[in-house]
Structure formats: C-alpha cells, structure tokens
Scaffold this motif. Sequence first.
Motif, PDB file in Angstrom:
ATOM      1  N   ARG A  56      33.196  49.721  47.175  1.00 21.58           N
ATOM      2  CA  ARG A  56      31.977  48.906  47.203  1.00 21.58           C
ATOM      3  C   ARG A  56      31.050  49.247  46.032  1.00 21.58           C
ATOM      4  O   ARG A  56      30.369  48.385  45.481  1.00 21.58           O
ATOM      5  CB  ARG A  56      31.267  49.054  48.540  1.00 21.58           C
ATOM      6  CG  ARG A  56      31.768  47.987  49.507  1.00 21.58           C
ATOM      7  CD  ARG A  56      31.037  48.022  50.803  1.00 21.58           C
ATOM      8  NE  ARG A  56      31.551  49.104  51.635  1.00 21.58           N
ATOM      9  CZ  ARG A  56      31.174  49.294  52.897  1.00 21.58           C
ATOM     10  NH1 ARG A  56      30.268  48.509  53.426  1.00 21.58           N
ATOM     11  NH2 ARG A  56      31.692  50.259  53.597  1.00 21.58           N
ATOM     12  N   ALA A  57      31.058  50.550  45.643  1.00 24.43           N
ATOM     13  CA  ALA A  57      30.255  50.941  44.483  1.00 24.43           C
ATOM     14  C   ALA A  57      30.781  50.220  43.235  1.00 24.43           C
ATOM     15  O   ALA A  57      30.011  49.744  42.397  1.00 24.43           O
ATOM     16  CB  ALA A  57      30.342  52.449  44.282  1.00 24.43           C
ATOM     17  N   LEU A  58      32.106  50.135  43.135  1.00 23.66           N
ATOM     18  CA  LEU A  58      32.702  49.436  42.005  1.00 23.66           C
ATOM     19  C   LEU A  58      32.294  47.967  42.025  1.00 23.66           C
ATOM     20  O   LEU A  58      31.896  47.399  41.015  1.00 23.66           O
ATOM     21  CB  LEU A  58      34.224  49.568  42.064  1.00 23.66           C
ATOM     22  CG  LEU A  58      35.004  48.807  41.012  1.00 23.66           C
ATOM     23  CD1 LEU A  58      34.729  49.392  39.634  1.00 23.66           C
ATOM     24  CD2 LEU A  58      36.499  48.868  41.293  1.00 23.66           C
ATOM     25  N   GLU A  59      32.374  47.362  43.204  1.00 21.08           N
ATOM     26  CA  GLU A  59      32.067  45.937  43.298  1.00 21.08           C
ATOM     27  C   GLU A  59      30.629  45.637  42.893  1.00 21.08           C
ATOM     28  O   GLU A  59      30.337  44.598  42.329  1.00 21.08           O
ATOM     29  CB  GLU A  59      32.307  45.440  44.726  1.00 21.08           C
ATOM     30  CG  GLU A  59      33.749  45.074  44.984  1.00 21.08           C
ATOM     31  CD  GLU A  59      33.889  44.291  46.269  1.00 21.08           C
ATOM     32  OE1 GLU A  59      33.222  44.668  47.249  1.00 21.08           O
ATOM     33  OE2 GLU A  59      34.644  43.316  46.279  1.00 21.08           O
ATOM     34  N   ARG A  60      29.731  46.609  43.200  1.00 25.62           N
ATOM     35  CA  ARG A  60      28.332  46.367  42.912  1.00 25.62           C
ATOM     36  C   ARG A  60      28.087  46.246  41.398  1.00 25.62           C
ATOM     37  O   ARG A  60      27.288  45.436  40.962  1.00 25.62           O
ATOM     38  CB  ARG A  60      27.472  47.480  43.525  1.00 25.62           C
ATOM     39  CG  ARG A  60      26.246  46.921  44.229  1.00 25.62           C
ATOM     40  CD  ARG A  60      25.578  48.004  45.059  1.00 25.62           C
ATOM     41  NE  ARG A  60      26.381  48.394  46.206  1.00 25.62           N
ATOM     42  CZ  ARG A  60      26.543  49.660  46.614  1.00 25.62           C
ATOM     43  NH1 ARG A  60      25.975  50.644  45.958  1.00 25.62           N
ATOM     44  NH2 ARG A  60      27.271  49.926  47.671  1.00 25.62           N
TER      45      ARG A  60
END
Lengths: 611, 86, 249
Positions: free
Chosen positions: C155-159
């Motif tokens: 999710r950090a990557l997606e952000r």
Amino acid sequence: MAAGELLPLVVAVPLLGSAVLVAAGRRLTRIAADALGAAFAAGTVALCVFALIGVLEGPAVAWAGGWRPKDGLGVGIALVGDPLGVGLAALASVVTVAAFVYSWRYLEEPPPRHAGGFPALLLLFQAGMCGFTLTGDLFNAFVFFELMSVVAYALTGYRVEEPRPLQGALAFGIVNSLGGYCMLLGIALLYARTGELGMAQIGRALGTGEPDALVLAAFVLVMTGLLIKAAAVPFHFWLPDAHAVAPTPVCMVLSGVMVELGVYGAARVYWTVFAGPGGVSHSSCTRTLLVIGVATAVLGAAMCWQQRHLKRLLAFSTIGHVGLFLIGVAVLTPEGVSGTALYVLGHAGAKAALFACVGILLARYGSVDEYELYGRGRELRLVGVLFGVGALALAGVPPFGTGLGKAVAEEAAGQQAPWLPAVFVLVSAVTGGAVLRAGLRVFGGAGPRPPAEKADGEPETSGAEEEPETGDRLGRVPGTMLAVPVALLAGALAVGVLPGFAAAVGAAGDHFADHTGYLGTVLGSGSALSHVSASPHWTAAGVVLDLVSTALAIGCAALAVWRPGRTGHPGASGWWTPIRRMQSGHIGDYVAWALAGVALLAVLTVPGMLL
Amino acid sequence: MDEVLIAIAVVLVAAAATAAVFHRDPLRQSMVLSLLGLFLALLYTFVQAPDVALSQLAVGSAVTPLMILLTVRKVKRGPRSGSEDR
Amino acid sequence: MSRPVRLWVFLVGAVLVAALYAWACFDLPSFGGDHHPYGDRAVRTALAQHTANAVSSVNFDQRAFDTLGEQTILFAAVLGTVVLLRQVRGERRTDPTPAPVADRVRWFGVLMLPVALVVGFYVVAHGPLSPGGGFQGGIVLATALHLLYIAADYRALERIRPVGLYEVGDAVGEAAYVVTGLAAVLAGSAFLANVVPHGTFNTLSSGGTVAVLNIAVGMEVACGIIVLLARFLDQAVEIEETAEETGAR
C-alpha cells in the motif's frame, strides 16, 4: 517536400499517434479514441501516397539524422523509398485503416479508461510495418521486425477472457522470437565480416571475394527469421494457431500484410545483401526458396481444404498463397517480383475482405464452424455475395488483381521450370475452392446438411461455440462492417483493371531486382536502371490459366458440397491425418520443427556454394 | 589477464545458462536466471562494454526474475483458493 | 508428436545448426583484433559532435532512428501488457493484507531507496558523458521505487505510484523522442538530425539533441517499467478470478 523527406514521417506519424492515444486514452471516449487512431492511420496513408507518387520516377533515399555517407563511408541509417517498398507501406497503411473502420462497431466495449489501448497498438503495428518496408539498414530492419512482432503478440491475445487466444499468442510469440534471435545472430556474423550494417554497404562488401561458411550461415540465419515471419514450411505452425484466435480486424492485417512482409524481407535482403559475387549464388537461392515455396504452397492448400473452422481455413489458405509468393520471388527475375507484388496486393484485398465476412458471421451467430453454420447465412445475402466474390478472387478469377498477379508470376516461374504454373493453378484452385465450398454451405445452404458434431479424433478445432468478439451477438450488421469488405474487394479488382497500375508495378519490380542500382542509389554513386522488362499485362495464356483455376475451384467446391461422400472431409481416418496432427498446438513441436527448418535451409543452400 | 577473466566469465555464463534450462521449477529458474544476468554483466564488463553490463544487470538480474516471480505467484494462487495461504 | 520423435527432430536440427555455426565461426576475424571500420568512424564522429560517450553518440545521434524503434518496442511491450493484464469480466479486486516485514529488511530498504534513486538520476543525467544513459538509469529508477514494496508494503508503494500518471509519463517520453525528431525536420534538416548547438565537450549539456533524446528515453523507460511491474503486481496481489467464472471453465 521531396519524396525522400516524407519517408521518416511515414514511421513517425503513427508513432506519435499511439503516444497521444496512450497519454490521453484515460480521458477519451471510445469513439474519440477510435476516430483519433483512424485519423493518424489515414494521415499516414496520405503520406505514403505522396511519397509513392514521388518515387515512381526513381527511388529516393533519406538519411536519418542527416548522416549522408562521405565517399561511400558513413555512420547513419538510410531509409530507402523504392516504389515497391513505399507501395507496401501504403498497402499496410490502407489495411490498417480498414481494420480501424471495421473494429469501430466490432470489438467489445473496452474497459473504462482503456479506450486508447487497442487503437494505439494498431498504430504501433502500422509504424512497425512501414518502418520494415522502408529501411535500408539490416539492423534497423530487425528493430522494426521486433516491433511488428511485439505488437502482433499483444493484439493476437487481445481477448484475454478466453484461454485459446493466449495459447495462440504464446505459440506465435515463442516461435517468432526464435526467428528474431536467428536473424540477429545472422546480422552479427555479417557485421563481424564487413563492419557494416546497411544493406547496401554489406552488399558492397560482399561484392568481392569468395563466399564462405560465414556468409552461408548468415544467409541461413537471416532467412530463417524472415521465413518464420512469412510462415513458410516448416516454420508455419504458429500462423493458424494465431490467426484462428486473433480478433478479426487484427487477422485482416496479419494475413493481408504482415505475413507477406516476411516474403518481402527475404527477397529484399537477398537482392541487396547477398546477390553479389561474394554472397550466395542465384542458383542456390533459387533452389532454397523454390523448395520451401512449393512445400509451403502444397501443404497450405491441402490443409486449407480439410478445415471447417473458417478462420483456420483462411489462415491455411494464406500459407498456401505465401508459398506461391515465395515461388514468384524464387525465380529471381524482375517479372517474378512484379507478378508477386500484384498478387500480394490483390490477395491482401481478397483475404482481408474474407476475414471481414467471417467476422460478421462470428458476431451474429457466435460460431465460425462451416458445419454448424450450414444454411444460417442465407439471410445475409450481401455478405454471402461478398464471400463468394472473395473466394473466386482467391482462386484468381480475371480481372481481379490476384488473377493478374498469378498470371504474371506463373509465367515468370514457368521460365524456371515448366511444371511450376501447375502448382499455381492447383493451389489457388484448392484454396479458392475450399472457401467457396464453405460459402455455398453457409450462405447458400447447398447440398446435404453436414453432420454438426465433431468426428471422433478430428485433430483440429471445429470453431463451434466461439465467443463473439462483439461482446453480445449482433442483430443488424453495421454499415461499416459491410463497407470494409466491399471496399477491399473493389481494391483487389482495381489492381487488375486500373490502366497503368500494372505498368507501375512492373517498373517497381525492375528497381527492386536491380542489385547494382540499389547500391548506387544508396551509396550515392548513382546508376541508371540496368534492366527494363516489359510491363506486366493480361495475356491470353494467363487468362486461360486463371479461368482453369477458377473452374477447378468451382468444380471442387460443387463436388464437395453435393457429393460429400467422395470429396468431403476425409475425417479422422484419412491418409492425411498424420500431417494434420503435426499442427499439434504443442510449442515444443513447433520449436523442434523450426530448428530442423534452419538445418534444411542450410542443406538446400550449400550445394554449388561451398560444396 | 583479460583473456583469463573473459574465459572465466564465459564458462560461468555457459554453466548458469545450462543450469537455467535444466531446472524445471520456475521459482528456482528465476533465481538461476538472476545469477546468469550477473555473470553476463561481468562478461560485458570484461569485454569493455560497461553500459551493456549496466543494462544487463538491471534487466537480467532484477526486472526479469521479478516478473517471473510475480507470474508464478499469480499462477499458483489460482482462482480464489489461494487467497487464504497468503 | 510423441516425445521421442520431437526430441529426434530437435536433435537432428540442433546438431546440424551447431555444426553450421561452428564452421562459420572459423571464418570470423580473430578475437581482439584492431580492425573496426565502423567503430573507428563512430568514435571520430562522436568527438566531432562533442559527445564524450561515443556509445551515446551512436545511440542518440548517429543511429538515433534505431533507438526510436527500440524504445518503441519497450513502449509497445508495456502497452501490450497493460491491455492483456486488464481486469476482465469475472475478476474482482481484493485488498491485499499487509504482511509483517523484518526490521532489518525495512532498514535496508529505507537506506537503499534514496541511494538507488540518486544513482538512477545520475546515470540518466550523465548519459552523454559516461557509460549508461536513459535506458540504464531509467531501469534503476524504476526498480528503486520497488524497494518500498520490500521495505514497507504494497500500500505504501501504491501511494507514491499513481499508475495513471506514469502511463502518461511513458507516452510523453515516447512522444518527446518523436517530436524532437520532427522538430529537426521543421528546422529544415533531416528527421532526428542533431540541430541543437553541441555545447562544450564533456559537460552535462554537451552533445546537442543527444542530451534531449537521452532524457526522453530515461523518462519513457522509468515510467514504462513502473507501469509494467504495476500490472504484474496488480495481477499477483490484487486481482482474482471469482468462483462463477472458474466453474464455467
């Protein structure tokens, strides 16, 4: 603008179009995306036509980046616009536009925010094909070869909801990548020998000295790559698997143009690179291409006759015709080239139109099975007529372009060996007859109803219960989907009847087959056309042979429809079954055959060259 | 000296490539492929093509194996059933 | 074909091809020779064009048309992946559950991320000067971003990875290359001609269009690879088939 300056634009415009579509694709509606794509494709057609008019006088050269060689030595890449190359770029662009118009109402609604994907891929395909036809640099040809391939894999597997398109795309991808490796290896050998990458420059370097094993290996490897693209036997297995599953508009481009570009590439590379004294002798090249060509033509026609899956049937007929094209160029005369060029032009129109008709059947009935569709096409009278006309054009009926091309190529081949015209007549009769047979059953409901279920152990798929590519089944056939085959068939007719057209193609063939002329044009020493042949025209003998093949096609079709016991499908027990089973769908098989094919090419080429 | 380094790198490349062919499990294959990428990068460095080595290192040892790993994960996960064993 | 038959066809073909290739190799110029007609010309030309990295001069100037084709192949491959790995009927998205990450791994990722990014930008920017360039640096940048996946979670990557924006970046990189080529035509020269002043040898802005095309490629490659991996991650982590579709197969 001079014709030469237009050449890079023919590649740049569709590339720009695809970039614009990807950048804006998330905001565009489907109609806007398709219209934008079609506009870029049509603009490229216009550029091709202007360039073509310019180069009819004589070939033009554009050096990318302005790197014109000094004293014959340079560092840059040449784009060479000879009439044949530019003409093929125009053909590729026209068929791409046809695919655009056809897919407008055809393909299923793309997922939201992805409207730009399909048109952008089509434009990239167009750019790849145009680049491949125009480049005068062997490595650059490889780059565009790969571009065409990468796009074609993605387009073939477009309908990811089903497993078969992915399997077909995978076979296509692996076999063609193998071809790419072979071609690159061959180019590396030539570079090691000559220190050049331009076709004319390598040709000049091989213009002196004796041929050796390196030249032989380079010839075999480069030809392998191009013949895999051309789907020549025994490299052909990928084609039916891919063409049967690709969306119909994509099939129109694949079958109508891309496969033929493999033949073009083989002929171009031979004439520019290897035709000199240090290259491969005429007789060796003729022998190799002739054997491969005859095998391809016969196998393609025979397999075509056995299919009931309409798309596979058309795919095998393409293989049969590619065999004829290979024979046409194999004789290595300007007449053979111009005959083949006319044939390719006519064939592209007829074949793409036939695919368009099959697409209508698939969209309406969710099936492409000749048996299951028996009689159901009666309500589509216009489509039936178009299908029949397409079938006859495939058989070479005068005055279609296919008939003229076949007659001219036939005559050129007859000079090489008197039995070659018979191959032309039989192959075009059988492929045309197979299509006609399917048309009679589907659109005419002729003859007894064939058994709908699949015979036990029948090796190929029947094409029943396919998912329509439109998403839902079509009620009324949209006008665009009818206009496309009409226009394509009109084009195929125009190739045969337009006054002056054949003469222009004849001149294009002269330029194409002129080794020293090409070198002179590119390297700046300049040279007049060394040989001017009589322009191709309708001859009495040609018309008679065309009529013979048409009559044979009608006869075969009629016999198959009304006397199915004698000539219909031999079913699973026929003597032909082992060969049908070679089309196994197993990629390992295809790779093994491809490797054996490389060896075959070497064995065919080596006598008289080194041994 | 150069020749020795090149010869060693060529042997390593050949060995890794052969190993990649003979491994049947895609997971192990991707690891061997990553190693092959590393050896190829060494070879390119020794024949004085540092920029090709750099590309090879990035693509051959990082991106391609990663794509294989993700594909294997997707295939193994299969339809629905895999959602528990994450 | 049965397995043994396939193996035999393959072996016969392979042995003959290997023999042909080995035979051809005896006719190659000997290894390490100093006869390089094209190489000598290319290096001379690179110096004349004020481009310190001769390879970049070949890639973005002397044979810039090849590089256009090559970067388009990557562009096409990414676009093809986006089209093929789309979410289709019968598939749905699930939220991935974050997995625990070991502290050491987390620290490794956090420390390496800025280093990798700087290296990537350096390699792109110095394309006209030293080995590397847009292609190599672009891939370093793209992979660097994925350290976040290792260090933190998906999710950090997606952000930090709005895929739509990177898709646009990919297309802009491709378009920038073509437009640079067309600009030369508008300036009255040949397509992709190096019409910009060549600058001072061995400075960052030297080489004329080499620097411009190099950055266009860097942008296209970095964004393209990010989009490519995003589609793969999407399929591997988020998208799954629903039961009905499976039953239909």
